[in-house]
Design a protein around this motif. Structure first.
Motif, mmCIF file in Angstrom:
data_model
loop_
_atom_site.group_PDB
_atom_site.id
_atom_site.type_symbol
_atom_site.label_atom_id
_atom_site.label_comp_id
_atom_site.label_asym_id
_atom_site.label_seq_id
_atom_site.Cartn_x
_atom_site.Cartn_y
_atom_site.Cartn_z
ATOM 1 N N ILE A 398 1.054 -1.189 -0.239
ATOM 2 C CA ILE A 398 -0.669 0.324 0.164
ATOM 3 C C ILE A 398 0.891 1.247 -0.309
ATOM 4 N N GLN A 399 1.612 1.421 0.625
ATOM 5 C CA GLN A 399 2.905 2.165 0.516
ATOM 6 C C GLN A 399 3.705 2.835 -0.341
ATOM 7 N N VAL A 400 3.560 1.358 -1.593
ATOM 8 C CA VAL A 400 4.186 1.793 -2.662
ATOM 9 C C VAL A 400 3.715 2.448 -3.758
ATOM 10 N N GLU A 401 2.425 1.724 -3.439
ATOM 11 C CA GLU A 401 1.156 2.294 -4.811
ATOM 12 C C GLU A 401 0.847 3.757 -3.807
ATOM 13 N N ASN A 402 0.637 3.602 -2.669
ATOM 14 C CA ASN A 402 0.545 5.284 -2.320
ATOM 15 C C ASN A 402 1.839 6.234 -3.207
ATOM 16 N N GLU A 403 2.944 5.772 -2.509
ATOM 17 C CA GLU A 403 4.410 6.434 -3.590
ATOM 18 C C GLU A 403 4.279 6.358 -5.095
ATOM 19 N N LEU A 404 3.523 5.356 -5.485
ATOM 20 C CA LEU A 404 4.457 5.053 -6.914
ATOM 21 C C LEU A 404 2.864 6.212 -7.034
ATOM 22 N N ALA A 405 1.788 6.514 -6.683
ATOM 23 C CA ALA A 405 0.203 7.718 -7.369
ATOM 24 C C ALA A 405 1.366 9.173 -7.327
ATOM 25 N N ASP A 406 2.174 9.523 -5.821
ATOM 26 C CA ASP A 406 2.435 10.356 -5.484
ATOM 27 C C ASP A 406 3.580 10.891 -6.903
ATOM 28 N N THR A 407 4.377 9.920 -6.806
ATOM 29 C CA THR A 407 5.273 9.952 -8.221
ATOM 30 C C THR A 407 4.969 10.534 -9.548
ATOM 31 N N GLU A 408 3.814 9.477 -9.941
ATOM 32 C CA GLU A 408 2.991 10.076 -11.033
ATOM 33 C C GLU A 408 2.098 11.232 -10.974
ATOM 34 N N THR A 409 1.599 12.057 -9.649
ATOM 35 C CA THR A 409 1.505 12.567 -9.585
ATOM 36 C C THR A 409 2.622 14.206 -9.557
ATOM 37 N N GLU A 410 3.673 13.840 -9.101
ATOM 38 C CA GLU A 410 4.837 14.815 -9.316
ATOM 39 C C GLU A 410 4.965 14.785 -10.647
ATOM 40 N N ILE A 411 5.253 13.535 -11.402
ATOM 41 C CA ILE A 411 5.584 13.708 -13.295
ATOM 42 C C ILE A 411 4.710 14.698 -13.812
ATOM 43 N N SER A 412 4.048 14.483 -13.591
ATOM 44 C CA SER A 412 2.569 15.224 -13.997
ATOM 45 C C SER A 412 2.345 16.781 -14.128
ATOM 46 N N GLY A 413 2.749 16.653 -12.911
ATOM 47 C CA GLY A 413 3.042 18.421 -12.310
ATOM 48 C C GLY A 413 4.824 19.008 -12.984
ATOM 49 N N THR A 414 5.611 18.006 -12.927
ATOM 50 C CA THR A 414 6.384 18.024 -13.532
ATOM 51 C C THR A 414 6.566 18.963 -14.928
ATOM 52 N N GLU A 415 5.893 17.567 -15.407
ATOM 53 C CA GLU A 415 5.149 17.703 -17.431
ATOM 54 C C GLU A 415 4.750 19.430 -17.588
ATOM 55 N N ARG A 416 3.974 19.590 -16.640
ATOM 56 C CA ARG A 416 3.064 21.257 -17.166
ATOM 57 C C ARG A 416 3.920 21.978 -17.040
ATOM 58 N N THR A 417 5.104 21.713 -16.662
ATOM 59 C CA THR A 417 5.739 22.619 -16.031
ATOM 60 C C THR A 417 6.729 23.322 -17.947
ATOM 61 N N ALA A 418 6.647 22.176 -18.233
ATOM 62 C CA ALA A 418 8.078 21.548 -19.425
ATOM 63 C C ALA A 418 7.580 22.741 -20.491
ATOM 64 N N PRO A 419 9.096 22.727 -21.095
ATOM 65 C CA PRO A 419 9.746 24.001 -22.235
ATOM 66 C C PRO A 419 8.283 23.697 -23.285
ATOM 67 N N THR A 420 8.388 24.854 -24.404
ATOM 68 C CA THR A 420 7.982 24.459 -25.273
ATOM 69 C C THR A 420 8.985 24.157 -25.626
ATOM 70 N N ILE A 421 8.431 23.986 -27.207
ATOM 71 C CA ILE A 421 8.794 23.853 -28.371
ATOM 72 C C ILE A 421 10.140 24.604 -29.000
#
Length: 966
Positions: A398-421
């Protein structure tokens, strides 16, 4: 000393819990059954040890069977930071103390850390609750004063309890007007025995006067014999004087008379010897007559029939009375035991759900050996470990699942700040554009000058400027400035190579100016964009690496969970097969399987004990029947089982009394017969001596003996006179008569002496007879043993009373010592605590009461602002509690240097109104720099009363993140 943190491994309902305490007051809030008391008991258990299993205190062992115990993190001024860890082990648990310098210790070091305080002493000062205050309303003045005194002085509570127990034991031993106490009972028994002894003493009192009279008679006999001797000597002197009468006239008469008396002989000292023998003979004959009468009386009292064989048989049976009563008790016990064992067996079978003879046989024949029990525990332990492993893996999953979900959320948040082409392209082109811009600036700067001014100075200046850029870039660690310096060096070298032969190019100048116009001033913006894109890429790469690692860990945990499920199914199958051997088709909870095994073993033990009890009962009943038949044979009549030994005892006492009477009479008879024989022998011997004297004096009777004595005396007298006359005649020639002395007068005197001697002789005989009678009387008194038995019983009762008096004195001494100790505490220790408590009490009551003191009678009283004094019992409940709390805080403050412990308060302020509560909280806030306060409450309103305190919501405890700070 301050508690920083609690790590609870497993204690009551709390498991894997961490509780952090704040720097000041810590308030632990929670609803009922949230676990506040559990935390309080956890602190006490870890510091002072787990209680015994039969103790009134709860052990708070985890119900799930996990790890038991935990850690208490402390900060002490003397020992620094310490960790006290206590886990399951021996009865009080295994304790380890971790010190700041890395050393470890055990119980000895913990006792040193706790200043040798035990749990009771700690709780009596540093831990109090509402429960201790609720009984104030029902206390009288003495009880309330004792409670307040005990709260103000350490160790007084146990001393007061000992004093109360001693007072009670004193009352049980003696009361001034009591009848039931032991000493009063003994005194009444002694008084009754004293009355009986007085009656016996009246009888025995005749013995002493008789003995005294015998002594007086002996003295009189001695005195009379001395008088007799003196009179005889006087008579002899008178006879000699008469012999001095006219010698010449008497000499012929003396010679003639002596010739007549020369044939008569008389023993030497015959009269004295005869009278002495006569006195002894009279005494012996009187004793002989008395002894003959006593022997006849004893023979008359002697019983005819003697049953010594029955006495021996009765004595043998009576010696086995304890065995008989033990059999009776044993039969009753075995019957009760059979009943209880049957009931226990039925109850155990009902609890096991066993019905039917076949199922019971299965239980009875089941193997409950240590090996089987060890096998059972091994299976249960494996099953429990499997459950724990599954739970642990599940939690990790459960902890790993939560960490995976948190990591996916952080990745999604990071991708929202991605630079343009477009921004990426600008960043990729920026190094080339930056070089072109530098060249353009250098070119335009150089082309702006006249050709005539071109010389070697310009390349030199560019080289110097480039070196300065490079040095400054190294100092500031700015790589762009260093690159710009390298570019300037290259430009200087290029200009130096072209120098004057370089031809002007206007189209290139325009191109360079366009580059400067397009990109000049955008350096900082482009550098910031480059840095932001670099951070984005690094963060994304790191998150992706973490995500991949979590996925691998998730796959591993999933595989471990499947293996754990598979292992658990195998263990469950093994457990089912194990339980099937004992008649159980279903698998119960693992927590009750050891209890089932224990109950099966208990059923087998109870069954064996039941069979043994039935056999023992039958054996004892047979022994009782045989003993009853033997007793009836001896007493020669039938008797009920309950009264047989009473009948045996009566028969034995009756026969024994008869035997004792025979024995006593036989001994007395033997003694009297022996005395009679000796007395008869003595009388015969004395009579023979008297006859020998008579024979020697040639007399047959006493009168003839005395006559012979007189003749002998006369002959002696005449002979003496003759000798004197001869001597005098030879010496003086002739004898002169004394003046005024006549022969008749001398004769009268001699006659008087003889009469007196006769009177003395008669009186001697009377005294000898009186003495014989008194001796007979005293010997009869000596044979009476009743007075001796009563006197012995009286002395025994006196000894028992002395023992009770000794006990009473010991308890009185202890009571007096406690009273003096209490007085000393009041005079020495209590004033210091009382002075501090008085200040706190005055502060808590808002100045309404100015002093708190102890009267001479040991009662607390207060002085109101108005000047009136009130006993503590007349105050309100809240005011009493304020006095109690003031004493507790004052005592803690008085010993803070030797016992700097935190204070634990369990909702003691619920009876206070808002004003009293505010003053109480303000007082604790002022004292928190001296003490750490830990306050437990279930009232939500109390959370808002503390300013700056650490508020912990105990209701949120239970997860691994610890208590929730509100």
């Amino acid at each position: 000393m301050r508690i920083e943190k609690l790590n609870i491994y497993g204690f009551g309902k709390h498991e894997n819990v961490t509780v952090d305490f704040g720097p000041g007051i810590t308030v632990l809030y929670g609803l009922n059954e949230a676990g506040k008391t559990t935390i309080q008991q956890f602190i006490l258990h870890i510091l002072f040890g787990f209680p015994q299993k039969n103790n009134v205190l709860l052990r708070y062992e985890p119900k799930s069977g996990g790890k038991y115990g935990g850690q208490v993190h402390l900060v002490d001024e003397t020992y620094g930071k310490c960790i006290v860890e206590r886990i399951r082990g021996k009865s009080a648990g295994d304790v380890t103390v971790y010190f700041e310098d890395g050393t470890k210790g055990g119980e000895v070091q913990l006792n040193t850390l706790l200043r040798q305080y035990d749990r009771a002493s700690f709780e009596s000062i540093f831990s109090f609750s509402l429960l201790q205050l609720q009984g104030f309303e029902k206390m009288d003045e003495d009880e309330l004063s004792r409670t307040l005194l005990a709260s103000g002085t350490t160790g007084v509570d146990s001393m007061l309890q000992l004093g109360n127990r001693m007072e009670k034991e004193l009352g049980d031993l003696f009361k001034k007007s009591g009848r039931v106490p032991e000493m009063n009972v003994k005194i009444m028994e002694l008084r009754e025995l004293e009355i009986e002894l007085k009656d016996e003493q009246e009888k025995v009192g005749e013995y002493a006067p008789s003995i005294e009279r015998i002594r007086e008679i002996d003295d009189l006999l001695t005195e009379l014999r001395e008088q007799e001797k003196e009179l005889m000597q006087g008579s002899q002197k008178l006879a000699l004087v008469r012999q001095l009468l006219p010698l010449h006239q008497k000499k012929q008469a003396l010679v003639a008379r002596l010739s007549q008396l020369s044939a008569i002989t008389f023993p030497v000292d015959g009269i004295r010897r005869y009278e002495m023998l006569a006195g002894k003979l009279t005494e012996a004959e009187a004793s002989k007559q008395r002894l003959e009468e006593e022997v006849a009386e004893l023979l008359a009292r002697m019983p005819e029939q003697q049953e010594f064989e029955r006495i021996a048989e009765l004595e043998t049976l009576l010696a086995k009375e304890t065995e008989w009563h033990r059999w009776q008790t044993a039969v009753t016990f075995e019957e009760d035991n059979v009943s209880q064992l049957t009931s226990s067996k039925r109850r155990l079978l009902d609890r096991l759900g066993i019905k039917g003879f076949e199922a019971e046989n299965t239980i009875f024949e089941a193997d409950v050996s240590i090996q089987k029990e060890e096998n059972m525990h091994k299976i249960i332990r494996e099953l429990t470990e499997g459950d724990q492993q599954m739970g642990f893996v599940n939690r990790q999953l459960i902890q790993v699942e939560n960490e995976l979900a948190d990591t996916e959320t952080e990745i999604s948040g990071t991708e929202r700040t991605a630079p343009t082409i477009k921004e990426l392209e600008h960043v990729q082109q920026w190094p080339k554009i930056r070089q072109q811009l530098a060249e353009a600036k250098a070119y335009v700067s150089l082309r702006g000058r006249s050709a005539g001014q071109k010389s070697l100075m310009i390349p030199a200046l560019l080289v110097i400027l480039a070196i300065a850029f490079i040095v400054f870039g190294f100092i500031q660690k700015e790589w762009l400035i260093i690159i710009a310096g390298v570019i300037v060096i290259g430009l200087g070298i290029s200009l130096y190579s072209k120098r004057q032969d370089q031809t002007p190019d206007s189209s290139k100048l325009q191109q360079m100016e366009k580059i400067i116009a397009a990109y000049d001033g955008n350096e900082d913006q482009m550098e910031e964009l480059t840095e932001r894109i670099g951070i984005y890429k690094r963060k994304k790469e790191k998150l992706q690496e973490v995500f991949m690692a979590l996925e691998r860990k998730y796959q591993t945990l999933t595989s471990e969970l499947e293996n754990a499920y598979s292992n658990r199914r195998q263990i469950e199958l093994e457990l089912a097969n194990f339980l099937g051997l004992y008649g159980f088709n279903e698998i119960p909870s693992t927590a009750i399987i050891p209890e089932l095994f224990r109950m099966i073993r208990e059923v087998q033990e109870v069954t064996r004990e039941l069979n043994d009890a039935v056999l023992r009962r039958q054996t004892i009943q047979q022994q009782i029947v045989e003993r009853l038949a033997e007793a009836e044979k001896i007493v020669r009549k039938s008797a009920p089982k309950e009264a047989i030994y009473e009948m045996l005892r009566r028969e034995f006492i009756q026969l024994n009394e008869q035997a004792e009477t025979i024995k006593s009479l036989s001994a007395a008879l033997e003694r009297k017969q022996s005395a009679l024989k000796e007395t008869s022998s003595l009388a015969n011997s004395l009579l023979e001596k008297v006859q020998a004297l008579f024979s020697e004096a040639a007399a047959d009777t006493e009168e003839a003996f005395y006559a012979a004595y007189n003749i002998h005396q006369e002959a002696l007298r005449l002979k003496g006179q003759q000798e004197d006359v001869d001597a005098q005649l030879a010496s003086y020639g002739h004898l002169e008569l004394p003046d005024g002395v006549m022969d008749d007068e001398l004769r009268i005197k001699l006659d008087d002496n003889s009469a007196i001697l006769l009177s003395i002789s008669e009186r001697l005989n009377v005294l000898i007879n009186d003495k014989a009678a008194l001796v007979n009387k005293t010997e009869r008194l000596l044979t009476d043993e009743n007075y001796g038995r009563k006197l012995q019983l009286f002395e025994m009762k006196k000894s028992e009373l002395a023992e009770l008096a000794k006990k009473w004195s010991e308890r009185k001494a202890i009571t007096e010592a406690i009273r003096r100790t209490m007085s000393e505490l009041k005079e020495k220790k209590l004033p210091e605590v009382l002075e501090a408590a008085e200040r706190l009490f005055c502060e808590l009551t808002g100045g309404n009461y100015e002093s708190l003191s102890v009267t001479e009678t040991g009662h607390f009283e207060v002085l109101a602002k108005s000047g009136m004094r009130y006993p503590i019992v007349e105050l309100s409940q809240a005011t009493k509690e304020q006095a109690y709390i003031s004493l507790r805080l004052a005592l803690a403050a008085s010993i803070v240097s030797t016992a700097p412990f935190p204070l634990m308060l369990d909702d003691p302020f619920v009876h206070f109104d808002e004003e009293r509560l505010s003053r109480m909280i303000e007082l604790l806030d002022n004292l928190q720099n001296k003490h750490q306060f830990i306050y437990f409450t279930c009232h939500e309103v109390m959370k808002d009363k503390w300013q700056g305190a650490t508020i912990l919501n105990v209701s949120e405890i239970g997860n691994e993140r610890g208590a929730m700070v509100i």
